[in-house]
Write a protein that holds these residues in place. Sequence first.
Motif, mmCIF file in Angstrom:
data_model
loop_
_atom_site.group_PDB
_atom_site.id
_atom_site.type_symbol
_atom_site.label_atom_id
_atom_site.label_comp_id
_atom_site.label_asym_id
_atom_site.label_seq_id
_atom_site.Cartn_x
_atom_site.Cartn_y
_atom_site.Cartn_z
ATOM 1 N N ALA A 110 0.317 -1.101 -0.335
ATOM 2 C CA ALA A 110 -0.003 0.133 -0.232
ATOM 3 C C ALA A 110 0.766 1.446 -0.147
ATOM 4 C CB ALA A 110 -0.629 0.006 0.908
ATOM 5 N N ARG A 111 1.575 1.218 0.588
ATOM 6 C CA ARG A 111 2.445 2.103 0.938
ATOM 7 C C ARG A 111 3.742 2.642 -0.523
ATOM 8 N NH1 ARG A 111 6.206 2.766 6.707
ATOM 9 N NH2 ARG A 111 4.425 2.317 7.969
ATOM 10 N N TRP A 112 4.511 1.192 -0.974
ATOM 11 C CA TRP A 112 4.254 1.493 -2.433
ATOM 12 C C TRP A 112 3.483 2.517 -3.420
ATOM 13 C CZ3 TRP A 112 7.128 -3.627 -1.938
ATOM 14 C CH2 TRP A 112 7.968 -3.370 -1.072
ATOM 15 N N GLU A 113 2.314 1.454 -3.217
ATOM 16 C CA GLU A 113 1.591 1.896 -4.105
ATOM 17 C C GLU A 113 1.155 3.740 -4.439
ATOM 18 O OE1 GLU A 113 -1.022 -0.077 -6.371
ATOM 19 O OE2 GLU A 113 1.353 0.403 -6.746
ATOM 20 N N ALA A 114 1.382 4.345 -3.021
ATOM 21 C CA ALA A 114 0.539 5.825 -2.653
ATOM 22 C C ALA A 114 2.366 6.479 -3.113
ATOM 23 C CB ALA A 114 0.329 5.568 -1.754
ATOM 24 N N THR A 115 3.194 5.319 -3.526
ATOM 25 C CA THR A 115 4.173 6.547 -3.944
ATOM 26 C C THR A 115 4.385 6.396 -5.079
ATOM 27 O OG1 THR A 115 5.063 5.373 -1.540
ATOM 28 C CG2 THR A 115 6.513 6.989 -3.251
ATOM 29 N N PRO A 116 4.005 6.259 -6.017
ATOM 30 C CA PRO A 116 4.604 6.388 -7.519
ATOM 31 C C PRO A 116 6.199 6.630 -8.511
ATOM 32 C CG PRO A 116 2.571 8.051 -7.147
ATOM 33 C CD PRO A 116 2.983 7.527 -6.365
ATOM 34 N N GLU A 117 6.519 7.184 -7.861
ATOM 35 C CA GLU A 117 7.510 8.184 -7.798
ATOM 36 C C GLU A 117 8.877 6.844 -7.386
ATOM 37 O OE1 GLU A 117 6.827 10.321 -4.223
ATOM 38 O OE2 GLU A 117 6.127 9.303 -6.177
ATOM 39 N N LEU A 118 8.638 6.128 -6.630
ATOM 40 C CA LEU A 118 9.274 5.455 -6.129
ATOM 41 C C LEU A 118 10.302 4.938 -7.016
ATOM 42 C CD1 LEU A 118 10.329 4.315 -3.624
ATOM 43 C CD2 LEU A 118 9.308 2.066 -3.572
ATOM 44 N N TYR A 119 10.469 4.300 -7.742
ATOM 45 C CA TYR A 119 11.142 3.542 -8.767
ATOM 46 C C TYR A 119 11.181 4.885 -10.516
ATOM 47 C CZ TYR A 119 10.172 0.078 -5.873
ATOM 48 O OH TYR A 119 9.881 -1.114 -4.462
ATOM 49 N N LYS A 120 11.300 6.047 -10.448
ATOM 50 C CA LYS A 120 11.326 6.866 -11.193
ATOM 51 C C LYS A 120 13.205 6.808 -11.813
ATOM 52 C CE LYS A 120 9.718 11.006 -12.679
ATOM 53 N NZ LYS A 120 9.301 10.588 -13.796
ATOM 54 N N THR A 121 12.459 6.674 -13.790
ATOM 55 C CA THR A 121 14.237 6.758 -14.106
ATOM 56 C C THR A 121 14.801 8.301 -13.386
ATOM 57 O OG1 THR A 121 13.872 4.268 -14.932
ATOM 58 C CG2 THR A 121 15.549 5.972 -15.756
ATOM 59 N N PRO A 122 16.085 8.434 -13.257
ATOM 60 C CA PRO A 122 16.533 9.707 -13.969
ATOM 61 C C PRO A 122 16.641 10.010 -15.620
ATOM 62 C CG PRO A 122 17.327 8.280 -12.250
ATOM 63 C CD PRO A 122 17.382 7.562 -12.731
ATOM 64 N N GLU A 123 16.703 11.488 -15.391
ATOM 65 C CA GLU A 123 16.091 11.749 -16.968
ATOM 66 C C GLU A 123 17.820 11.729 -17.277
ATOM 67 O OE1 GLU A 123 13.496 12.080 -19.125
ATOM 68 O OE2 GLU A 123 11.991 11.895 -16.920
ATOM 69 N N ASN A 124 18.426 12.084 -16.572
ATOM 70 C CA ASN A 124 19.701 12.486 -17.085
ATOM 71 C C ASN A 124 20.815 11.402 -16.431
ATOM 72 O OD1 ASN A 124 19.779 14.300 -19.467
ATOM 73 N ND2 ASN A 124 18.558 15.700 -17.522
ATOM 74 N N PRO A 125 21.440 10.268 -16.753
ATOM 75 C CA PRO A 125 21.803 9.582 -15.539
ATOM 76 C C PRO A 125 23.155 9.589 -15.641
ATOM 77 C CG PRO A 125 21.276 8.213 -17.580
ATOM 78 C CD PRO A 125 20.884 9.437 -18.196
ATOM 79 N N ALA A 126 23.581 10.239 -14.351
ATOM 80 C CA ALA A 126 25.170 9.832 -14.309
ATOM 81 C C ALA A 126 26.207 8.632 -14.390
ATOM 82 C CB ALA A 126 25.430 10.546 -13.139
ATOM 83 N N LYS A 127 25.408 7.858 -13.991
ATOM 84 C CA LYS A 127 26.443 6.785 -14.334
ATOM 85 C C LYS A 127 25.312 5.261 -14.092
ATOM 86 C CE LYS A 127 28.709 3.545 -11.391
ATOM 87 N NZ LYS A 127 29.724 3.355 -9.573
#
Length: 805
Positions: free
Chosen positions: A17-34
């Motif tokens: 339930a907590r993860w569902e309420a946090t949709p940005e949890l696994y969001k991919t960075p737009e400009n990856p450094a590594k």
Amino acid sequence: MPEKQYLHQEIEEKWHARWEATPELYKTPENPAKKYYVLEMLPYPSGKLHMGHARNYSIGDALARFMRMRGYDVLHPMGWDAFGLPAENAALKSGRQPREWTLQNIAQMKKGLKRLGFSLDWDREIATCEPEYYRWNQWFFLKMYERGLAYRKQSLVNWCSLCATVLANEQVVDGCCWRHEDNPVEQRSLEQWFLKTTAYAEELLAGLDDLAEGWPERVLTMQRNWIGKSEGAEVDFAIDGSDEKIRIFTTRIDTIYGATCLILAPEHPLASKLVGASGQAALKAMVDDQSRKDPSNLNKEGFATEGFAINPFSGEKTPIWIGNFVLMGYGTGAIMAVPAHDERDFEFCGKYGIPIVPVVKAVQGETTLPFSEYGISVDSGEYSGLPTAEARAKMTLKAEAKITYRLKDWGVSRQRYWGTPIPMVHCKSCGVQPVKEEDLPVLLPLDVEITGAGESPLARLESFWKTTCPKCGGEGRRETDTMDTFVDSSWYFYRYCDPKNSNAPFDPKVIAQWFPIDQYIGGVEHAILHLIYSRFWTRVMKDLGLIENSEPAKKLFTQGMVLKDGAKMSKSLGNIVDPEELIVDFGADTCRLYVLFAAPPDRDMDWQQTGVEGQYRFLGRVYRFVTRNVERSQGTVGELSAADKKALRKLHQTIAKITQDFEQRWHFNTCIAALMELTNELYANEEGLTAAALPEILRSLILLMEPFTPFIAEEMWEDLGLTGPVFAHAWPAVNEAYLVEDEIEIPVQVNGKLRGKIVVPTGSSKEELEAAALADEKVSSFIAGKEVAKVIVLAGKLVNIVVKG
């Protein structure tokens, strides 16, 4: 904190339930450094997750979480291979539209994947059945058409009566449909669209060398064999009494003087003429039979035609035969049979009494037929006496040097509804014309009657096919075939990088940030189909200037299947284990842990219920240990106790072991075994553990558990009063000092037989080892009353006491 009971449902529902309420949890960075791009092959939305899904995505998720903890910006997306025949078959049974059925299945499977706790960036989700995606399938098709890579021709095709559609050569397995293993394919002549994969045959072959370090050798071998490069010569045999010629390809032109017949494929264009009226029935029967069998594993059969050909080197008349083992799709569809120097030809010609004429002899010793090695040319006219390599070179100058490939162009036409419409229009005045780019997408209509007939339902829908010619504006008819679904999966991983782009399939600058894929994960059954097609598509896109990489994936991992009672899980066998039921009974963490522990991930695993229960008990042990030691870990910090040192040594050995397994071997089963050993060690030393070591022990244990069991890891992390998510924290570092053993165990022998073991400080002298061995209570019982003749000490390895009496 008192010991807590491991209530898996309560814990997992809380964190889900907590993860569902946090949709940005696994969001991919737009400009990856590594950057690190980890990807599992996208699933077909069948509606129900099976244990194969659970295993495949548990492997990828463990890696994704580990790499995040190692400081990488991770791209870990998910999508749906949503077009395909099963949706049409389901529509026939249920009366529902394929789109409705497909989207419902997607929702159900997405729910299951989320419940398993996979760290997927759902903001990048794609479904290949959506116009926003398949529009670009059509765009790529037009670009290939412009370059001559997409074309239409009449062709004998593989037809599955149950699928009611055409199959690519790669989709025919042992003469049967790859989806219907007991249904033989038929041969039909149809106008079909093809993609010219052969234009990239040499590049696809050469590129395999660049993948040698990151792809399984068996996949590379399968692709090399499928591409099938052969270097040789093409030679024309004139048909006696005719102006027509039969062209053959051979890799051993040096044996042409020993050719005692020509053998044509049953579907060779000249076969029907040469067999005459009396042979038509036999010819048709052979064509149908050939399509159902693996040519490399059939009884070689044939019959003579009424024709003869003239050997261009010897001038001799050579009878022309038809053979079921000769393929129209390989070489020229005709071979010269040299039975003295080819095992296959020897078998065929011996069976039918066709002469056997040796034209190569061994350099030394006797020549035993069939002799397929190089040697000395004999009875070969002006080339007699030459080494066959030299004869071959000179004969090739008189013929035509040629390189052929087993790989054939990819037939992408399918006579079905649920797929990408091919963006072409048929005009009586202008012929076949491409749809204008600005008119894309050609939308797949939703008001279609699914009947299962052997033509696309689109052909019966006037509102779809009736259109105007893009060139002259006159009456036109849309192409009603749809694209093979392997088109959808040939480039989907690029769209993940830029999934909402409405102006192009993707932005090349974004692709350059993420490609190639660092780790691709999927079944070995896709070694030829999907993986060759995706490599071909990548090269086309590079030539279009869209990307810089030549290969889609740097590394490939092929996981084993999940078996039950020794057979692959399937509905037909009734041996399916439902992940949803398992989650209810034991939890998602247990499910993930078991599919990773039961076998190395590249091997097949046989499902055992007792193994599931064992993993559940293990999780309970870890949870109880952590929760009852939370308060102790917050006590007064003093000197490290002996138990602290022993536990820390085991902890850092475990960190080193698991880190190495992630980075080198991917033996997650041994990672989990190491965690079990660590837990046993912690239990054995629990009473002596102090606040000097417990904080590090508890935090590191949870961090080590995180890639495999994220639900329980988050719960224990919170119990420690730490803030999550756990995967956002650094992977524990190895303290090399703890890897050096303070004590070692030394075996003690009496007269060469093992009688005990002593534990001594590392670096003990020979004198100290001898004294410890003689003083050991167990050893003393064996030497009591006997004379010690001598003591042999191998420092750090062994003590052997020699006694008399």
